[in-house]
Design a protein around this motif. Structure first.
Motif: not given
Length: 352
Positions: A16-44
């Motif tokens: 469970x994460x709290x994201x603080x900051x929603x500029x360019x990097x913050x939005x990038x973090x959200x995109x990466x989490x959305x893209x990679x979450x299924x892979x994370x569960x499969x691999x880790x």
């Protein structure tokens, strides 16, 4: 990584994460989490659940998790992070203090002078027994010892790979892949803006101000480029490396500093005639902490072009180790943040 971290029978399956900051990097973090979450569960064996997202406009909170892309959509459509379903009237510090979460991801704008507000957010996370993953070099450059002492006191992890070199693995490479080596010296080109400017000046014979203006128009340089061209940005990163990898207790005030504003096309031409070029180099050793323009041989691994970054470690066992990569960008920097989140997630699974 422990074998237990791959076990699907482990009780831990959600970070469970709290994201603080929603500029360019913050939005990038959200995109990466959305893209990679299924892979994370499969691999880790675990997924990342965003239970809150905060910025200066407010906070969106849901302990059951929020769709990362919906947060971005709300921000882009309304200019605010709060939506009608999950919006709360709490400050960022209140969200960090009161919400049940494992990790605070700190990606607010960098303040090299005071480290705030990132410093306060990070300390509050530690005080409430939350781990922190940060891309914010400001707090680390001015209050490194205070932050580390608080993390240790509260028995939480503090990971900040993204604060130096963006996507390029520097800190984790040295701490993990080069574990057992004594690092004698670290040199680096750790600012893509200045490297782009010097590369363009060298290639086209243009003056500094002309290339800077072009870089600003392309979005490579900030509207106020002072931290980049003065060397302050690189200096902050060198302080982090010195303190993390060489056990120092420096602040940015300890750096011998010179930027690139006085470099001319003529100086670059003269350097080329002698088989060298000019780069803004940060260097740290037991006797040195400086950022300044230096001559680099044309055929040297440190002579990277454009906005690329490079770091070279001089070690006792592995000798010279060089890593090159992208030092900025939303997705690129978020890849470093993701690697730190995976490290923390794996550690939790091992300890359960």
């Amino acid at each position: 990584m422990c074998e237990k971290s791959l076990s699907k029978n482990n009780d831990f399956n959600e970070l469970k994460v709290i994201l603080v900051g929603l500029g360019v990097i913050g939005k990038g973090v959200l995109k990466v989490i959305n893209t990679k979450n299924n892979d994370l569960f499969k691999n880790y064996g675990f997924k990342i659940s965003v239970v809150a997202a905060c910025d200066s406009s407010g906070a969106t909170v849901n302990e059951n998790g929020i769709n990362p892309l919906s947060i971005i959509k709300t921000k882009e459509e309304t200019g605010k992070i709060v939506n009608h379903e999950f919006g709360v009237q709490k400050s960022i510090l209140e969200v960090i203090e009161t919400l049940d979460a494992d990790v605070v991801i700190e990606v607010t704008p960098t303040n090299i002078e005071t480290g705030e507000p990132a410093k306060s957010y990070t300390l509050k996370a530690f005080e409430t027994k939350k781990h922190v993953v940060s891309a914010n070099k400001g707090a680390l450059a001015v209050a490194f010892a205070e932050l580390m002492n608080s993390a240790e006191k509260n028995n939480v992890m503090f990971r900040y790979e993204a604060s130096v070199g963006g996507a390029m693995p520097v800190i984790n490479l040295a701490r993990e892949s080069l574990a057992g080596n004594s690092i004698k010296n670290i040199k680096g080109i750790l600012n893509g803006t200045t490297n782009y400017i010097l590369t363009k000046m060298e290639k086209e014979g243009l003056d500094f101000n002309t290339v800077l203006k072009e870089a600003q128009e392309l979005g490579i340089a900030e509207t106020n480029p002072h931290q980049d061209v003065s060397g302050l940005d690189t200096a902050a990163k060198m302080v982090i490396l010195a303190n993390t990898l060489l056990g120092k207790n420096y602040t940015i005030k300890d750096v011998k500093l010179e930027g690139i504003t006085k470099i001319t096309p003529e100086a670059l031409k003269m350097a080329n005639k002698s088989g060298t070029t000019i780069k803004l180099i940060g260097e740290v050793s037991n006797k040195k902490l400086e950022v300044c323009p230096k001559l680099v041989p044309i055929d040297h691994p440190m002579n990277v072009k454009g906005s690329l970054n490079v770091a070279m470690f001089d070690t006792d066992l592995a000798k010279d180790v060089v890593v090159v990569g992208r030092g900025a960008g939303d997705i690129e920097t978020s890849s470093a943040i993701l690697s730190d989140l995976i490290y923390i997630g794996n550690s939790k699974r091992c300890n359960n």
